[in-house]
Enzyme design. Structure first.
Site, mmCIF file in Angstrom:
data_model
loop_
_atom_site.group_PDB
_atom_site.id
_atom_site.type_symbol
_atom_site.label_atom_id
_atom_site.label_comp_id
_atom_site.label_asym_id
_atom_site.label_seq_id
_atom_site.Cartn_x
_atom_site.Cartn_y
_atom_site.Cartn_z
ATOM 1 N N SER A 138 0.891 -1.418 -0.224
ATOM 2 C CA SER A 138 0.001 -0.355 0.340
ATOM 3 C C SER A 138 1.177 1.311 0.085
ATOM 4 C CB SER A 138 -0.833 -0.529 1.371
ATOM 5 O OG SER A 138 -1.147 1.460 1.189
ATOM 6 N N TYR A 151 -2.389 -1.619 10.145
ATOM 7 C CA TYR A 151 -2.700 -1.604 9.329
ATOM 8 C C TYR A 151 -1.238 -1.193 7.635
ATOM 9 C CZ TYR A 151 -3.933 -1.328 3.884
ATOM 10 O OH TYR A 151 -4.239 -1.504 2.167
#
Length: 247
Positions: A138, A151
Site C-alpha cells: 500500500s 494496517y
C-alpha cells in the site's frame, strides 16, 4: 513476469483488487485460482469463466495454510505465480487502553498470512519456470494514515519483507511489489464510492499496463501513488502525513 500461460493463485480474490486482477489475468490466457474466506464471493468472481477456480482458505490458522498449499499443489502442479492480495483495515484509537483483537487480526491477515503462504509454496515455485511472487502492499507503507496504524505497520513490514525475499530468491523466483493508492474497493465501509479515491477500473487498467512492460518493474506504481512512495526521498513526508490525516 510472464503475463500469459501461467497458473496463478490470488488471495483475497472475492472482491476488489483481487477479483479484478484475477479476471484480467484470466483474460490474458492464464489459469487463475482465487482464494479467500468466503466461497460464495469467490464463486461470483469465477462465474461464467473458463480457466478459473475457487478455493476457500483460512489464513489465520497455520495448519490450514499448509493444508491449503498442499491441495493447491496437488490439483494444480504447474502453479508458478502467487499473488498475496488479501488484507483487512481497521480504524484504531491509540489514545486509550483497548482490546487488541482488531490489531492482532490485521497482523495475522496482512503480514503473517503472506509469510505463511510464501513459506508453504516457495519450494513449489522454485521448481517452476517463469515463477513469480507478487505482494500487494500500500502507499500507506511509506506514509501512514494515522487513523489506521496497524494496517500501515503491516504494509510497511510486508514491503521490507518483499525486499529481502527478492534478494534471497534472485535467479529463481521473480518478486514484485504492487503498491496501490487509495482505491474505490470494499476494503472499508463506504470506500467503494468515496470521493477522491481512485476508481477501481482505472487502477486495474494502469496496473495491467505496467505488468505488460518488459522487464516487469520490481514495484508496480500507478501515477497516483508516486507522491506517497517517494515522499521521504523527495522531502515532503511530513506534508504527506498531514494531508492524509486531514483527508
Amino acid at each position: 513476469m510472464k503475463t500469459a500461460g501461467n497458473t496463478i493463485l490470488i488471495t483475497g480474490g472475492g472482491s476488489g483488487i483481487g477479483r479484478e486482477l484475477a479476471r484480467r489475468f484470466n483474460d490474458l490466457g492464464n489459469t487463475v485460482i482465487v482464494a479467500g474466506r468466503r466461497l460464495p464471493a469467490l464463486q461470483d468472481t469465477i462465474d461464467g469463466r473458463t480457466g478459473m477456480h475457487a478455493m476457500p482458505v483460512d489464513i489465520e490458522a497455520p495448519e490450514a495454510v499448509r493444508a491449503f498449499a498442499g491441495r493447491v499443489i496437488a490439483e494444480f502442479p504447474s502453479l508458478n505465480v502467487l499473488i498475496n492480495n488479501a488484507g483487512i483495515m481497521h480504524r484504531e484509537d491509540l489514545t486509550r487502553s483497548r482490546e487488541l483483537g482488531k490489531a492482532e487480526d490485521t497482523i495475522v491477515t496482512n503480514l503473517l498470512g503472506p509469510i505463511r503462504l510464501i513459506n508453504a509454496l516457495v519450494d513449489q515455485l522454485r521448481t517452476q519456470p517463469d515463477a513469480a511472487i507478487v505482494n500487494v502492499t500500500s502507499g500507506l507503507a511509506f506514509v501512514p494514515l494515522c487513523h489506521t496504524p496497524t494496517y500501515n505497520a503491516t504494509k510497511a513490514a510486508l514491503h521490507s519483507y518483499t525486499v529481502s525475499l527478492r534478494d534471497q530468491l534472485k535467479g529463481s523466483v521473480e518478486v514484485i511489489e504492487l503498491v496501490p493508492p487509495a482505491v474505490q474497493t470494499e476494503l472499508t465501509p463506504g470506500q467503494s464510492t468515496r470521493d477522491g479515491y481512485m476508481p477501481l477500473n482505472a487502477f486495474i487498467g494502469e496496473v495491467m499496463t505496467l505488468f505488460l512492460r518488459r522487464p516487469t518493474p520490481k514495484e508496480i506504481l500507478v501515477n497516483r501513488v508516486e507522491f506517497l512512495r517517494w515522499a521521504e526521498r523527495d522531502g515532503h513526508f511530513e506534508q504527506a502525513v498531514e494531508l492524509l490525516s486531514a483527508h
